[in-house]
Design a protein around this motif. Structure first.
Motif, PDB file in Angstrom:
ATOM      1  N   ARG A 164     -39.368 -55.196  -6.534  1.00  0.00           N
ATOM      2  CA  ARG A 164     -38.172 -54.505  -7.018  1.00  0.00           C
ATOM      3  C   ARG A 164     -37.392 -55.377  -7.998  1.00  0.00           C
ATOM      4  O   ARG A 164     -37.180 -56.564  -7.746  1.00  0.00           O
ATOM      5  N   ALA A 165     -36.959 -54.762  -9.085  1.00  0.00           N
ATOM      6  CA  ALA A 165     -36.201 -55.498 -10.099  1.00  0.00           C
ATOM      7  C   ALA A 165     -34.831 -55.862  -9.545  1.00  0.00           C
ATOM      8  O   ALA A 165     -34.105 -54.992  -9.057  1.00  0.00           O
ATOM      9  N   VAL A 166     -34.490 -57.153  -9.599  1.00  0.00           N
ATOM     10  CA  VAL A 166     -33.174 -57.615  -9.153  1.00  0.00           C
ATOM     11  C   VAL A 166     -32.667 -58.709 -10.101  1.00  0.00           C
ATOM     12  O   VAL A 166     -33.436 -59.290 -10.866  1.00  0.00           O
ATOM     13  N   ARG A 167     -31.365 -58.974 -10.017  1.00  0.00           N
ATOM     14  CA  ARG A 167     -30.754 -60.053 -10.806  1.00  0.00           C
ATOM     15  C   ARG A 167     -30.990 -61.378 -10.079  1.00  0.00           C
ATOM     16  O   ARG A 167     -30.457 -61.567  -8.967  1.00  0.00           O
ATOM     17  N   LEU A 173     -37.388 -55.555 -15.876  1.00  0.00           N
ATOM     18  CA  LEU A 173     -36.677 -54.331 -15.502  1.00  0.00           C
ATOM     19  C   LEU A 173     -37.622 -53.126 -15.604  1.00  0.00           C
ATOM     20  O   LEU A 173     -37.747 -52.322 -14.677  1.00  0.00           O
ATOM     21  N   GLU A 195     -31.334 -44.365 -19.298  1.00  0.00           N
ATOM     22  CA  GLU A 195     -30.454 -44.783 -18.203  1.00  0.00           C
ATOM     23  C   GLU A 195     -30.846 -46.190 -17.708  1.00  0.00           C
ATOM     24  O   GLU A 195     -30.010 -47.056 -17.494  1.00  0.00           O
ATOM     25  N   LEU A 196     -32.153 -46.384 -17.578  1.00  0.00           N
ATOM     26  CA  LEU A 196     -32.661 -47.672 -17.100  1.00  0.00           C
ATOM     27  C   LEU A 196     -32.312 -48.793 -18.075  1.00  0.00           C
ATOM     28  O   LEU A 196     -31.825 -49.858 -17.680  1.00  0.00           O
ATOM     29  N   SER A 210     -30.005 -49.045 -20.053  1.00  0.00           N
ATOM     30  CA  SER A 210     -28.566 -49.360 -20.079  1.00  0.00           C
ATOM     31  C   SER A 210     -28.209 -50.442 -19.051  1.00  0.00           C
ATOM     32  O   SER A 210     -27.093 -50.951 -19.045  1.00  0.00           O
ATOM     33  N   SER A 211     -29.165 -50.813 -18.189  1.00  0.00           N
ATOM     34  CA  SER A 211     -28.900 -51.848 -17.181  1.00  0.00           C
ATOM     35  C   SER A 211     -28.711 -53.234 -17.785  1.00  0.00           C
ATOM     36  O   SER A 211     -28.087 -54.089 -17.173  1.00  0.00           O
ATOM     37  N   PRO A 230     -26.027 -42.876  -8.844  1.00  0.00           N
ATOM     38  CA  PRO A 230     -26.344 -43.404 -10.183  1.00  0.00           C
ATOM     39  C   PRO A 230     -25.125 -43.983 -10.897  1.00  0.00           C
ATOM     40  O   PRO A 230     -25.267 -44.709 -11.877  1.00  0.00           O
ATOM     41  N   HIS A 280     -25.919 -50.761 -12.005  1.00  0.00           N
ATOM     42  CA  HIS A 280     -27.191 -50.481 -12.664  1.00  0.00           C
ATOM     43  C   HIS A 280     -28.314 -50.563 -11.645  1.00  0.00           C
ATOM     44  O   HIS A 280     -28.146 -51.123 -10.580  1.00  0.00           O
ATOM     45  N   TYR A 281     -29.474 -50.087 -12.078  1.00  0.00           N
ATOM     46  CA  TYR A 281     -30.629 -50.008 -11.192  1.00  0.00           C
ATOM     47  C   TYR A 281     -30.942 -51.318 -10.449  1.00  0.00           C
ATOM     48  O   TYR A 281     -31.067 -51.307  -9.220  1.00  0.00           O
ATOM     49  N   PRO A 282     -31.017 -52.473 -11.126  1.00  0.00           N
ATOM     50  CA  PRO A 282     -31.352 -53.700 -10.362  1.00  0.00           C
ATOM     51  C   PRO A 282     -30.257 -54.081  -9.361  1.00  0.00           C
ATOM     52  O   PRO A 282     -30.556 -54.711  -8.341  1.00  0.00           O
ATOM     53  N   ILE A 283     -29.022 -53.708  -9.642  1.00  0.00           N
ATOM     54  CA  ILE A 283     -27.936 -54.028  -8.718  1.00  0.00           C
ATOM     55  C   ILE A 283     -27.976 -53.076  -7.528  1.00  0.00           C
ATOM     56  O   ILE A 283     -27.733 -53.463  -6.393  1.00  0.00           O
ATOM     57  N   ARG A 284     -28.382 -51.840  -7.800  1.00  0.00           N
ATOM     58  CA  ARG A 284     -28.526 -50.875  -6.693  1.00  0.00           C
ATOM     59  C   ARG A 284     -29.705 -51.231  -5.788  1.00  0.00           C
ATOM     60  O   ARG A 284     -29.757 -50.830  -4.634  1.00  0.00           O
ATOM     61  N   ASN A 285     -30.680 -51.951  -6.330  1.00  0.00           N
ATOM     62  CA  ASN A 285     -31.817 -52.382  -5.506  1.00  0.00           C
ATOM     63  C   ASN A 285     -31.404 -53.407  -4.458  1.00  0.00           C
ATOM     64  O   ASN A 285     -32.116 -53.621  -3.481  1.00  0.00           O
ATOM     65  N   LYS A 327     -21.660 -47.347 -19.388  1.00  0.00           N
ATOM     66  CA  LYS A 327     -22.485 -46.940 -18.266  1.00  0.00           C
ATOM     67  C   LYS A 327     -22.652 -48.121 -17.299  1.00  0.00           C
ATOM     68  O   LYS A 327     -23.024 -49.206 -17.708  1.00  0.00           O
TER      69      LYS A 327
END
Ligand SMILES: Cc1cc2nc3c(=O)[nH]c(=O)nc-3n(C[C@H](O)[C@H](O)[C@H](O)COP(=O)(O)OP(=O)(O)OC[C@H]3O[C@@H](n4cnc5c(N)ncnc54)[C@H](O)[C@@H]3O)c2cc1C
Ligand code: FES
Ligand code: FES
Lengths: 163, 271
Positions: free
Chosen positions: A58-61, A113, A131-132, A134-135, B82, B86-91, B173
């Motif tokens: 899973r993509a994470v920071r 990502l 949307e992706l 934009s992360s 949503p 963002h997606y990686p933070i929601r993970n 966003k």
């Protein structure tokens, strides 16, 4: 607080034995202790996404996780994308072909990502890709070529798995 | 729980770390001891009972991308998620972490406040339950005391007659919203028979707005009603101003987000 802990990290299938301060974030440990400087550090507070890696798929920071928390997980970084013989991952190839990068600082983050997201959902629509994307932040490209590259790679990857 | 008790004075728990580590990287937070909840699998669960959805504190935001239960509640949660970062933070970020962090613009806090969630708080001494109305104490302040952790959140389900809406406005966003509204409506014969309205980003914490709910019941489910109640909402809040938007701007936004979320809920309720 300079005590260190001995940990083993599994990065791109290779084991790295490290001795790190519990306070050290995963991004810094990957760069300083594993010598994997492909993962970049921009903001250190989760906004820019340059440090994005995969943890257990899973993509994470990686700036918002401590290295000690990653023990026992499978970590993937940009260095693991191309195959041993140097053949680029479809996403890397698409970023090249579609000019999805200029200075390249943000690129490892965008690649990881997209790898993570496409693994979860290979059928991403254009809206979902927008949307992706934009992360993460990119100061150069204006994003349009990144969108085009991810779209193209998604199509190549899907064709590859179906056929 | 013993570890948490022993470190009540100088320890913090870490959930997703998506707020805490960011604060630590800025050296805004410097806890001496961090107790990691990521290994506590018992806190990562979603359970459905006939009347409730019970959410373990360590459930990641990403778990809600697809509806977690049938009916309006599951749909509502997947519509809200949503908007969180963002997606990686929601993970990585968690439902319980959001409630404990209690950012004034946290979407999950607005959900918990508006739907009257009950929070289960645990410590070495045992568990206690706190209703949302007493849980949120102010910006970044909750009823969770040192030595305690949030264990689970009980959300009452909405039955099939409800339609729900959610609308927020943020500059970019994934940023924290300047204003957000969560709504649920029942509509019978064109008139509103029951309403729930909650606001976020425009007060010290997410709030259920009983005055707005009272103003809706009995009115026709029309754009005029929604605009009027939106305007009323803007007079009831006293948002703070900052570089992202002045107080006046946020007040105007409140009217807009309320009206839009109400229209969405009415559409769903009458569909
Ligand atoms: C770039 C960015 C954008 C973001 N945008 C949004 C947004 O738009 N909306 C939004 O709501 N959030 C947003 N967030 C925050 C995100 O949702 C966090 O995940 C959330 O606020 C905290 O959850 P966490 O699990 O990461 O908690 P942590 O960061 O680990 O903890 C936060 C605080 O809560 C305490 N805590 C955590 N869990 C418990 C528990 N079970 N019991 C007791 N105390 C606990 C910790 O001690 C700490 O004080 C954003 C974050 C980033 C980095
Ligand atoms: S360095 Fe991690 S998100 Fe910017
Ligand atoms: S290519 Fe330079 S920041 Fe994206």
């Amino acid at each position: 607080m300079t005590e260190t802990r001995d940990i083993t990290l599994d990065v791109n299938g290779k084991r790295h034995a490290l001795s790190v301060e519990p306070r050290k974030n995963l991004a810094d440990a990957l760069r300083d202790d594993c010598g994997l400087t492909g993962t970049h550090v921009g903001c250190e507070h989760g906004v820019c996404g340059a440090c994005t890696v995969l943890v257990d798929g899973r993509a994470v920071r990686s700036c918002l996780m401590f290295a000690v928390q990653a023990e026992g997980t499978a970590i993937e970084t940009v260095e693991g994308l191309a195959s041993e013989d140097g053949e680029l991952h479809p996403l890397q190839q698409a970023f090249w072909d579609k000019h999805g990068l200029q200075c390249g600082f943000c690129t490892p983050g965008f690649l990881m990502l997209a790898v993570g997201a496409l693994r979860e959902n290979p059928e991403m629509t254009d809206v979902e890709i927008r949307e992706l994307v934009s992360s993460n932040l990119c100061r150069c490209t204006g994003y349009q070529n990144i969108l085009t590259a991810v779209r193209a790679a998604a199509d190549v990857m899907r064709a590859g798995t179906n056929g | 729980m013993k570890l948490i008790k022993a470190n009540a004075a100088d320890g913090r728990v870490i959930a997703g770390g998506q707020s805490l580590v960011a604060a630590m990287n800025f050296r805004l937070a410097r806890p001496d001891v961090l107790i990691d909840l990521n290994g506590v699998k018992e806190l990562d669960f979603i359970e459905e009972t006939p009347g409730e959805l019970v959410i373990g504190a360590m459930t990641r935001h990403a778990a809600f991308h697809k509806p977690v239960c049938d009916g309006p509640l599951g749909r509502l949660l997947s519509k809200v998620v949503p908007n969180i970062a963002h997606y990686p933070i929601r993970n990585r970020g968690t439902f319980g972490g959001s409630l404990c962090h209690a950012d004034p613009a946290s979407e999950w806090c607005v959900v918990a406040a508006t739907l009257d969630a009950t929070m289960k708080i645990g410590s070495a001494e045992g568990d206690r339950e706190v209703p949302a109305a007493d849980f949120f104490r102010g910006s970044f302040t909750t009823a969770v005391e040192p030595g305690e952790i949030l264990v689970a959140i009980r959300l009452p389900k909405l039955d099939a007659g409800w339609g729900t809406g959610f609308y927020e406005y943020s500059r970019r966003k994934g940023d924290f919203a300047l204003a957000m509204a969560l709504t649920a409506l029942r509509v019978e014969g064109g008139a509103i028979s029951a309403a729930r309205v909650g606001l976020g980003g425009v007060a010290d914490h997410g709030k259920r707005m009983a005055d707005l709910e009272a103003a809706l019941v009995g009115k026709p489910a029309t754009a005029e009603t929604f605009a009027e109640v939106g305007k009323l909402a803007s007079t009831l809040v006293s948002p703070y101003g900052d570089i992202h938007g002045s107080a006046e701007y946020r007040r105007d936004l409140t009217a807009t987000v309320v009206a839009r979320a109400l229209a969405e809920a009415a559409d769903e309720a009458t569909a």
